[in-house]
Scaffold this motif. Structure first.
Motif, PDB file in Angstrom:
ATOM      1  N   GLU A   5      14.197  47.355  51.672  1.00 47.74           N
ATOM      2  CA  GLU A   5      14.453  48.794  51.781  1.00 47.74           C
ATOM      3  C   GLU A   5      15.522  49.082  52.827  1.00 47.74           C
ATOM      4  N   LEU A   6      15.457  48.358  53.942  1.00 46.05           N
ATOM      5  CA  LEU A   6      16.443  48.570  55.005  1.00 46.05           C
ATOM      6  C   LEU A   6      17.820  48.086  54.571  1.00 46.05           C
ATOM      7  N   SER A   7      17.874  46.964  53.855  1.00 42.56           N
ATOM      8  CA  SER A   7      19.174  46.466  53.382  1.00 42.56           C
ATOM      9  C   SER A   7      19.793  47.425  52.366  1.00 42.56           C
ATOM     10  N   ASP A   8      18.976  48.012  51.492  1.00 41.82           N
ATOM     11  CA  ASP A   8      19.485  48.999  50.527  1.00 41.82           C
ATOM     12  C   ASP A   8      19.999  50.245  51.260  1.00 41.82           C
ATOM     13  N   PHE A   9      19.273  50.652  52.286  1.00 44.89           N
ATOM     14  CA  PHE A   9      19.703  51.811  53.071  1.00 44.89           C
ATOM     15  C   PHE A   9      21.053  51.547  53.740  1.00 44.89           C
ATOM     16  N   ALA A  10      21.223  50.348  54.318  1.00 41.81           N
ATOM     17  CA  ALA A  10      22.486  50.013  54.986  1.00 41.81           C
ATOM     18  C   ALA A  10      23.635  49.956  53.982  1.00 41.81           C
ATOM     19  N   ARG A  11      23.366  49.420  52.772  1.00 38.39           N
ATOM     20  CA  ARG A  11      24.413  49.368  51.743  1.00 38.39           C
ATOM     21  C   ARG A  11      24.808  50.781  51.313  1.00 38.39           C
ATOM     22  N   ASN A  12      23.830  51.635  51.180  1.00 40.67           N
ATOM     23  CA  ASN A  12      24.106  53.018  50.797  1.00 40.67           C
ATOM     24  C   ASN A  12      24.912  53.736  51.875  1.00 40.67           C
ATOM     25  N   GLN A  13      24.575  53.492  53.140  1.00 41.93           N
ATOM     26  CA  GLN A  13      25.310  54.115  54.234  1.00 41.93           C
ATOM     27  C   GLN A  13      26.757  53.640  54.284  1.00 41.93           C
ATOM     28  N   GLN A  14      26.966  52.353  54.007  1.00 39.12           N
ATOM     29  CA  GLN A  14      28.334  51.839  53.982  1.00 39.12           C
ATOM     30  C   GLN A  14      29.122  52.469  52.842  1.00 39.12           C
ATOM     31  N   SER A  15      28.456  52.678  51.706  1.00 41.56           N
ATOM     32  CA  SER A  15      29.118  53.322  50.575  1.00 41.56           C
ATOM     33  C   SER A  15      29.488  54.766  50.918  1.00 41.56           C
ATOM     34  N   LYS A  19      37.629  50.697  42.252  1.00 47.77           N
ATOM     35  CA  LYS A  19      37.264  49.328  41.886  1.00 47.77           C
ATOM     36  C   LYS A  19      36.881  48.507  43.113  1.00 47.77           C
ATOM     37  N   LYS A  20      37.596  48.721  44.216  1.00 46.96           N
ATOM     38  CA  LYS A  20      37.329  47.959  45.443  1.00 46.96           C
ATOM     39  C   LYS A  20      35.957  48.305  46.025  1.00 46.96           C
ATOM     40  N   SER A  21      35.612  49.588  46.021  1.00 42.45           N
ATOM     41  CA  SER A  21      34.335  50.025  46.608  1.00 42.45           C
ATOM     42  C   SER A  21      33.196  50.034  45.600  1.00 42.45           C
ATOM     43  N   ASN A  22      33.479  49.642  44.367  1.00 43.29           N
ATOM     44  CA  ASN A  22      32.459  49.577  43.316  1.00 43.29           C
ATOM     45  C   ASN A  22      31.786  50.935  43.113  1.00 43.29           C
ATOM     46  N   LEU A  23      32.609  51.974  42.971  1.00 39.16           N
ATOM     47  CA  LEU A  23      32.096  53.334  42.782  1.00 39.16           C
ATOM     48  C   LEU A  23      32.115  53.692  41.302  1.00 39.16           C
ATOM     49  N   SER A  24      31.134  54.435  40.861  1.00 41.51           N
ATOM     50  CA  SER A  24      31.081  54.878  39.470  1.00 41.51           C
ATOM     51  C   SER A  24      32.038  56.060  39.263  1.00 41.51           C
ATOM     52  N   GLU A  25      32.340  56.340  37.986  1.00 37.37           N
ATOM     53  CA  GLU A  25      33.238  57.451  37.683  1.00 37.37           C
ATOM     54  C   GLU A  25      32.595  58.796  38.027  1.00 37.37           C
ATOM     55  N   GLN A  26      31.255  58.880  37.912  1.00 39.04           N
ATOM     56  CA  GLN A  26      30.564  60.117  38.278  1.00 39.04           C
ATOM     57  C   GLN A  26      30.713  60.411  39.774  1.00 39.04           C
ATOM     58  N   THR A  27      30.582  59.366  40.593  1.00 35.40           N
ATOM     59  CA  THR A  27      30.770  59.538  42.038  1.00 35.40           C
ATOM     60  C   THR A  27      32.214  59.886  42.354  1.00 35.40           C
ATOM     61  N   MET A  28      33.137  59.263  41.619  1.00 32.57           N
ATOM     62  CA  MET A  28      34.557  59.452  41.893  1.00 32.57           C
ATOM     63  C   MET A  28      35.007  60.868  41.574  1.00 32.57           C
ATOM     64  N   ILE A  29      34.505  61.445  40.481  1.00 31.13           N
ATOM     65  CA  ILE A  29      34.949  62.793  40.110  1.00 31.13           C
ATOM     66  C   ILE A  29      34.420  63.825  41.120  1.00 31.13           C
ATOM     67  N   SER A  30      33.256  63.555  41.710  1.00 34.52           N
ATOM     68  CA  SER A  30      32.734  64.451  42.748  1.00 34.52           C
ATOM     69  C   SER A  30      33.617  64.414  43.989  1.00 34.52           C
ATOM     70  N   ILE A  31      34.066  63.216  44.364  1.00 34.41           N
ATOM     71  CA  ILE A  31      34.955  63.068  45.526  1.00 34.41           C
ATOM     72  C   ILE A  31      36.283  63.777  45.268  1.00 34.41           C
ATOM     73  N   ILE A  32      36.819  63.609  44.055  1.00 34.99           N
ATOM     74  CA  ILE A  32      38.112  64.222  43.720  1.00 34.99           C
ATOM     75  C   ILE A  32      38.001  65.748  43.736  1.00 34.99           C
ATOM     76  N   TRP A  33      36.918  66.289  43.163  1.00 32.53           N
ATOM     77  CA  TRP A  33      36.749  67.749  43.157  1.00 32.53           C
ATOM     78  C   TRP A  33      36.689  68.288  44.591  1.00 32.53           C
ATOM     79  N   THR A  34      35.917  67.631  45.452  1.00 34.98           N
ATOM     80  CA  THR A  34      35.808  68.075  46.842  1.00 34.98           C
ATOM     81  C   THR A  34      37.166  68.012  47.539  1.00 34.98           C
TER      82      THR A  34
END
Length: 532
Positions: free
Chosen positions: A240-250, A283-298
């Protein structure tokens, strides 16, 4: 007199005696330590008796002055020298935390002793946190068993909220990190903390003190990677802690990407370059297109200073989004991406009150630019919308959704308000008859009474309705006189009133004639009549 010896001057002074109440007591923890050690030896391993003894001793002993000594004795059995070793010239006790059994139940009982003591003497709270920070810096001087007991106690205290998570800053000490002591201690601490609470509580506490992004610093610089962190804590049973750290890095990578996109848009870089850069980072950060479109809109909506007036901000938003429609289209190749964009637009319009009425126009614009598909809009309308402003936005989209359901293929001819213009900024266009009909002569220049300009004729005939009729059309029928006797006024008052009435009537008459001349001019200009 001359024979008398003159006295030589002498230096004399007065010695002030210090008041007894102003005398500072010398710091001497020896007697304090002997009293505490003697009491602990008498109570033994009975922690309930220990808590009662400490409660009663607070009235006799100076806990405020010797707080550090008190906590040293309770944890290590005596006063600690720099580095974590016990002082040889001081008395010790065998009944302390480090000599207790290494199990969770015993550590919880010791945590209750500290909790009762701090609740009884509130001024010890700050001193206790400083003591824990000092003990964490002395970890190298303790045995492995003593470290584990201290880690379990710290995890329990963090879970109960007795101390702040800011004490973990001591674990980032360079010497502790280099020797691997910090990481081993963190495993025991976090496992106890998660057992007491859950990962969400742990994450909230770390986020509150700004340590959610610093967990990688538990390892040396050459091992400070997400993969190593994840493997180390997953092998220790803390997935759980490793998943949390990976999410925070993302999340950190997303913030950096959003910041870079805003800088590129502010510089006015070509959209093709922005799209190429974004796809590479995605591609480098392994982000999905759904996450990417939210970043672009913001990023798109954050790179502009929006107008504060609601009637102007809609036009500004439409113009701005037209400019970046190509960028938005490049990252909405999937249905989920389009739906994510719809939800992001709804959330943004709800959070920014000036955009509440612009929601439908933004969606229509993106539909025309092939950013949003018909299926995504209908999916959002029927079931996938957010609760924020639900009824308001659904009412805005009602006509457009009905048109989508009934329209045939082909270019849209919307019965809904256009995204490019607003109703209050467009004037009503003349009808087909008004555009084609033109005056053919002087005698054929009358305007129909149904015209928007009223029943006026051309400038040649100069035939206008009487002023009284215009007055009646403008102000309505005259008001009836009130019933009852009239009030008698003095002759001076009558003259003043009549003078005021005449001036008022004259002023209104001038204004009415000026309006008539203006309307006559508009009639002539509308029908193409040029005054000779």
């Amino acid at each position: 007199m001359n024979n008398q010896k003159q006295q030589k001057p002498t230096l004399t002074g007065q010695r002030f005696k210090t008041r007894k109440r102003d005398e500072k007591e010398r710091f001497d923890p020896t007697q304090f330590q002997e009293s505490i050690v003697q009491g602990l030896n008498q109570t033994g391993t009975d922690l309930e008796a220990v808590a009662k003894f400490l409660d009663a001793s607070g009235a006799k002993l100076d806990y405020r002055r010797y707080a550090e000594t008190l906590f040293d004795i309770l944890v290590a059995g005596g006063m600690l020298a720099p580095g974590g070793t016990l002082s040889d010239d001081m008395t010790r006790t065998e009944y302390c935390l480090f000599t207790a059994q290494e199990d969770l139940e015993t550590m919880q009982a010791y945590a209750q002793v500290f909790n009762k003591l701090i609740r009884r003497y509130k001024y010890l709270e700050k001193g206790f946190e400083e003591e824990i920070k000092k003990l964490l810096l002395f970890l190298k001087g303790f045995t492995e068993s003593e470290r584990n007991k201290l880690a379990m106690l710290t995890g329990i205290l963090l879970g109960n909220g007795n101390i702040s998570a800011s004490i973990l800053n001591s674990l980032f000490n360079e010497n502790l990190v280099k020797e691997g002591v910090s990481a081993a201690f963190a495993v025991k601490l976090f496992s106890t903390w998660i057992t007491e609470k859950d990962i969400n509580s742990v994450a909230g506490s770390l986020r509150k003190v700004g340590m959610d992004n610093r967990l990688m610093e538990l390892f040396p610089a050459n091992k400070r990677s997400c993969e190593h962190f994840s493997k180390y804590f997953t092998d220790a049973g803390l997935k759980e802690l490793s998943d949390f750290a990976r999410n925070q890095q993302s999340i950190g990578a997303r913030k950096e990407l959003q910041k870079e996109l805003q800088e590129q848009m502010a510089r006015g870089d070509p959209q093709k370059e922005i799209i190429a850069f974004t796809k590479e980072e995605m591609k480098k950060s392994n982000l999905s297109e759904q996450t990417m479109i939210s970043i672009i809109w913001t990023s798109v909506m954050s790179c502009v200073e929006w107008n504060k007036k609601e009637e102007l901000v809609t036009e500004q938003a439409i113009k701005h989004l037209k400019q970046y429609s190509l960028l938005l289209k490049a990252f909405t190749s999937q249905g989920l991406s389009e739906l994510s964009l719809m939800l992001k637009i709804q959330e943004y319009c709800y959070d920014n009150i000036h955009f509440m009425k612009a929601f439908q126009k933004i969606v229509v614009l993106l539909y025309k630019a092939d950013v949003l598909s018909e299926e995504a809009i209908l999916k959002w309308y029927n079931e996938a919308h957010l609760a924020k402003g639900k009824s308001f936005f659904l009412e805005q989209m009602k006509k457009f959704v009905e048109w989508l359901k009934n329209a045939e293929e082909g270019p849209p001819t919307p019965p809904y308000p256009s995204a490019a213009t607003t109703s209050d900024s467009r004037e009503e266009a003349p009808s087909e008859r008004e555009r084609t009909t033109r005056p053919t002569g002087v005698n054929n220049m009358e305007v129909e009474s149904s015209s928007v300009f009223g029943g006026f004729v051309s400038h040649r005939s100069r035939v206008l309705p009487p002023v009284s009729e215009l007055w009646r059309q403008r102000n309505g029928p005259p008001r009836p006189r009130p019933a009852g006797p009239r009030t008698c006024l003095a002759p001076e008052a009558k003259s003043n009133v009549s003078l005021l009435q005449r001036k008022t009537r004259r002023r209104r008459l001038h204004k009415l004639c000026r309006n008539v001349r203006h309307q006559k001019h508009e009639v002539n200009r509308f029908h193409g009549v040029v005054e000779m």
